[in-house]
Design a protein around this motif. Structure first.
Motif, PDB file in Angstrom:
ATOM      1  N   GLU A  61       0.835  -1.188   0.000  1.00  0.00           N
ATOM      2  CA  GLU A  61       0.000   0.000   0.000  1.00  0.00           C
ATOM      3  C   GLU A  61       0.877   1.248   0.000  1.00  0.00           C
ATOM      4  OE1 GLU A  61      -3.289   0.308  -0.049  1.00  0.00           O
ATOM      5  OE2 GLU A  61      -3.821  -1.821   0.095  1.00  0.00           O
ATOM      6  N   PRO A  62       0.394   2.353  -0.572  1.00  0.00           N
ATOM      7  CA  PRO A  62       1.178   3.600  -0.508  1.00  0.00           C
ATOM      8  C   PRO A  62       1.290   4.105   0.921  1.00  0.00           C
ATOM      9  CG  PRO A  62      -1.024   4.013  -1.368  1.00  0.00           C
ATOM     10  CD  PRO A  62      -0.880   2.523  -1.299  1.00  0.00           C
ATOM     11  N   VAL A  63       2.240   4.988   1.141  1.00  0.00           N
ATOM     12  CA  VAL A  63       2.453   5.546   2.472  1.00  0.00           C
ATOM     13  C   VAL A  63       1.241   6.367   2.902  1.00  0.00           C
ATOM     14  CG1 VAL A  63       3.868   7.146   3.815  1.00  0.00           C
ATOM     15  CG2 VAL A  63       4.952   5.570   2.193  1.00  0.00           C
ATOM     16  N   ASP A  64       0.819   6.162   4.121  1.00  0.00           N
ATOM     17  CA  ASP A  64      -0.315   6.891   4.709  1.00  0.00           C
ATOM     18  C   ASP A  64       0.216   8.207   5.275  1.00  0.00           C
ATOM     19  OD1 ASP A  64      -2.497   7.791   6.116  1.00  0.00           O
ATOM     20  OD2 ASP A  64      -2.464   6.190   7.610  1.00  0.00           O
ATOM     21  N   VAL A  65       0.200   9.263   4.461  1.00  0.00           N
ATOM     22  CA  VAL A  65       0.794  10.541   4.877  1.00  0.00           C
ATOM     23  C   VAL A  65       0.047  11.168   6.067  1.00  0.00           C
ATOM     24  CG1 VAL A  65       1.377  12.885   4.145  1.00  0.00           C
ATOM     25  CG2 VAL A  65       1.760  10.953   2.595  1.00  0.00           C
ATOM     26  N   ALA A 108     -12.544   2.256   4.546  1.00  0.00           N
ATOM     27  CA  ALA A 108     -12.623   2.517   3.104  1.00  0.00           C
ATOM     28  C   ALA A 108     -11.890   1.465   2.283  1.00  0.00           C
ATOM     29  CB  ALA A 108     -12.056   3.902   2.796  1.00  0.00           C
ATOM     30  N   GLY A 109     -11.271   0.471   2.959  1.00  0.00           N
ATOM     31  CA  GLY A 109     -10.587  -0.597   2.247  1.00  0.00           C
ATOM     32  C   GLY A 109      -9.123  -0.322   1.974  1.00  0.00           C
ATOM     33  N   ARG A 110      -8.619   0.810   2.433  1.00  0.00           N
ATOM     34  CA  ARG A 110      -7.195   1.090   2.296  1.00  0.00           C
ATOM     35  C   ARG A 110      -6.450   0.504   3.497  1.00  0.00           C
ATOM     36  NH1 ARG A 110      -9.574   6.110   1.423  1.00  0.00           N
ATOM     37  NH2 ARG A 110      -8.690   6.936   3.358  1.00  0.00           N
ATOM     38  N   THR A 111      -5.119   0.506   3.430  1.00  0.00           N
ATOM     39  CA  THR A 111      -4.314   0.035   4.558  1.00  0.00           C
ATOM     40  C   THR A 111      -3.661   1.233   5.217  1.00  0.00           C
ATOM     41  OG1 THR A 111      -3.843  -2.069   3.460  1.00  0.00           O
ATOM     42  CG2 THR A 111      -2.425  -1.455   5.298  1.00  0.00           C
ATOM     43  N   PRO A 112      -4.229   1.722   6.319  1.00  0.00           N
ATOM     44  CA  PRO A 112      -3.628   2.865   6.990  1.00  0.00           C
ATOM     45  C   PRO A 112      -2.313   2.492   7.661  1.00  0.00           C
ATOM     46  CG  PRO A 112      -5.441   1.995   8.282  1.00  0.00           C
ATOM     47  CD  PRO A 112      -5.435   1.226   6.996  1.00  0.00           C
ATOM     48  N   LEU A 113      -1.637   3.477   8.192  1.00  0.00           N
ATOM     49  CA  LEU A 113      -0.346   3.246   8.834  1.00  0.00           C
ATOM     50  C   LEU A 113      -0.475   2.234   9.968  1.00  0.00           C
ATOM     51  CD1 LEU A 113       2.592   4.461   8.647  1.00  0.00           C
ATOM     52  CD2 LEU A 113       1.958   5.861  10.618  1.00  0.00           C
ATOM     53  N   VAL A 114      -1.479   2.418  10.811  1.00  0.00           N
ATOM     54  CA  VAL A 114      -1.770   1.477  11.897  1.00  0.00           C
ATOM     55  C   VAL A 114      -3.237   1.072  11.760  1.00  0.00           C
ATOM     56  CG1 VAL A 114      -1.842   1.101  14.389  1.00  0.00           C
ATOM     57  CG2 VAL A 114      -0.084   2.593  13.414  1.00  0.00           C
ATOM     58  N   PRO A 115      -3.528  -0.024  11.067  1.00  0.00           N
ATOM     59  CA  PRO A 115      -4.929  -0.400  10.832  1.00  0.00           C
ATOM     60  C   PRO A 115      -5.638  -0.767  12.132  1.00  0.00           C
ATOM     61  CG  PRO A 115      -3.413  -1.599   9.376  1.00  0.00           C
ATOM     62  CD  PRO A 115      -2.584  -0.943  10.416  1.00  0.00           C
ATOM     63  N   PRO A 116      -6.711  -0.065  12.489  1.00  0.00           N
ATOM     64  CA  PRO A 116      -7.454  -0.459  13.695  1.00  0.00           C
ATOM     65  C   PRO A 116      -7.946  -1.901  13.634  1.00  0.00           C
ATOM     66  CG  PRO A 116      -8.099   1.753  13.012  1.00  0.00           C
ATOM     67  CD  PRO A 116      -7.218   1.202  11.926  1.00  0.00           C
ATOM     68  N   SER A 117      -8.225  -2.400  12.427  1.00  0.00           N
ATOM     69  CA  SER A 117      -8.691  -3.790  12.309  1.00  0.00           C
ATOM     70  C   SER A 117      -7.628  -4.785  12.757  1.00  0.00           C
ATOM     71  CB  SER A 117      -9.083  -4.084  10.862  1.00  0.00           C
ATOM     72  OG  SER A 117      -7.989  -3.895   9.982  1.00  0.00           O
TER      73      SER A 117
END
Length: 477
Positions: free
Chosen positions: A212-216, A269-278
């Motif tokens: 995934e791209p970097v979660d700025v 939203a289906g993206r992979t954040p820096l620290v995914p709560p899931s």
């Protein structure tokens, strides 16, 4: 999902198996794991010498420790994401090379503020290197090989934190070629050169199959959350608690809430954040991280406090102050070797036993400080340090295995980054809280009573880790 080998093209047809991490490769990545942790603690016994040589006051000396720890903690998760994206061996090599260069800059620093800047850069370099260690182990090992590798990682982490303080004392006293305190940083340079040579030959390249791209926004808000908490806690006492420290602490919960909201939105939203709560839906990861926090706070706080007490209160030199913890290091190492067999037989029940042993050891050290002060050294601390070392060895390596045991391979970098960020932020928080408390108590209570009080507070933290360990899964997946 499987990891993709990036060092050679993927053929059409049956997917290739993940590359295997052999013995030499495992040794190399564990060397990379040891370096950042050694350097977090190696300066503790060198601070008085640094202050005298560079005419640095207490606030600047605290920045020598905090600048490294905060930069390290802020960028760790980003380092894991970049490894997933661009290749873990590539980031490992780049981070290790930068770590060597910034260590050289620390060792050659002409003044205190140059040293602080070099330490911040050193922490950032470590953040690029360390997450690749766990991600590489997760991506290139399975079954018993992974269990053994993770146990060795945990043993390396714990031993490095103690050995760093011992090594720092020995190097400062040895005054190699007249380098004095500078040798605690310059010693990294030849080690890094060896590590780069081995890594280029023995560490396989892996990356996430679907990076995934970097979660700025997430990166910025995580940095803001950590900075607004750790910087004022670290610098507040020495600076006299000016207004900015209180404003920063007041901003922390808002920064943390904004970080969580942004990450949750990206996750849904289906993206992979820096620290995914899931990711925290994984019970083993969530409960393991909850235990790492008080354990790491207590560990780093104790190491800082005992270094100050032994040198400034008991009047020990850097070698004696460092070697006073040698029994802890030796026993930790021996019990770490036995850990995998104990876990195979008893599961995670060894962790509460370890917490109980650590509590007994800490109690013995507290009694030694109360009865023997100021004649406190290796002999007086030996029984308590040995028992505490056994207890810590039955906790840290096992908990690190638990945290990552069920993280999917595709999220190896993210999971490893989250774990080491939690650990590193907690280590920095331990120095900022227990260290600040200890130094604040000295003027009113005296060194002995301040030390005893701080150790008793840490004992309460050990009790908390013991209670939290009862909620760990009984077996490790």
């Amino acid at each position: 999902m499987t990891e993709t080998i990036t060092s050679r093209p993927v053929r059409t047809g049956a997917p290739e198996a993940p590359p295997a991490l052999r013995g030499l490769g495992l040794f190399t990545v564990l060397l990379g794991a040891a370096l950042p942790l050694v350097d977090f603690f190696i300066v503790n016994v060198a601070l008085p010498t640094i202050g005298a040589d560079l005419s640095a006051d207490e606030a600047v000396l605290e920045l020598v420790v905090a600048g490294y720890g905060v930069a390290y903690a802020v960028l760790l998760v980003l380092g894991g994401r970049l490894g997933d994206l661009f290749g873990r061996r590539r980031l490992f090599l780049g981070g290790m090379a930068a770590f060597g260069l910034t260590s050289l800059a620390c060792g050659l620093a002409p003044d205190a503020w140059s040293l602080v800047a070099a330490r911040v850069a050193q922490g950032a370099s470590a953040a690029a290197m360390l997450p690749q260690v766990l991600a590489t182990i997760q991506a290139t090992t399975t079954g018993p090989r992974r269990a053994k590798a993770m146990s060795l990682y945990g043993a390396t982490a714990g031993l490095s934190m103690v050995a760093g303080q011992i090594l720092g004392g020995v190097l400062v006293a040895a005054d190699i070629a007249g380098t004095g305190w500078r040798s605690v940083f310059l010693v990294n340079v030849p080690v890094v050169l060896v590590g780069l040579f081995l890594a280029a030959r023995a560490v396989p390249e892996t990356r996430s199959a679907h990076p995934e791209p970097v979660d700025v926004p997430g990166t910025f808000l995580l940095a803001a959350s950590i900075l607004t908490l750790l910087v004022p806690l670290t610098e507040g006492r020495a600076a006299g608690w000016p207004l900015w420290t209180w404003l920063s602490l007041a901003a922390f919960p808002f920064a943390a809430a904004a970080f969580y909201a942004v990450e949750r939105r990206a996750d849904r939203a289906g993206r992979t954040p820096l620290v995914p709560p899931s990711l925290f839906a994984i019970v083993s990861l969530r409960r393991g991280l909850m235990l790492i926090v008080p354990f790491s706070i207590g560990f780093s706080g104790f190491m800082f406090v005992i270094a100050v007490a032994l040198q400034q209160g008991a009047g020990l030199g850097p070698v004696a102050a460092g070697l006073a913890l040698a029994p802890l290091a030796v026993v930790f190492f021996l019990f770490s070797l036995a850990g995998p067999r104990l876990v195979a037989r008893y599961g995670t029940r060894v962790v509460p036993v370890g917490a109980a042993l650590q509590g007994v050891g800490l109690t013995l050290m507290t009694l030694a400080a109360w009865r023997s002060w100021p004649d406190l050294g290796l002999v007086e601390l030996l029984p308590g340090a040995a028992v505490a070392g056994a207890g810590q060895a039955l906790q840290l390596p096992v908990v690190l295995r638990v945290v990552l045991s069920e993280v999917p391979a595709v999220r190896a970098g993210v999971g490893g980054g989250v774990m080491v960020t939690t650990q590193q932020a907690s280590l920095a928080l331990g120095v900022a809280t227990l260290g600040t408390l200890f130094l604040s108590l000295i003027p009113g209570m005296g060194m002995r009573d301040a030390l005893v009080t701080t150790l008793l507070i840490q004992l309460a933290g050990v009790a908390l880790t013991g209670l939290l360990s009862l909620r760990l899964p009984r077996t490790i997946a």
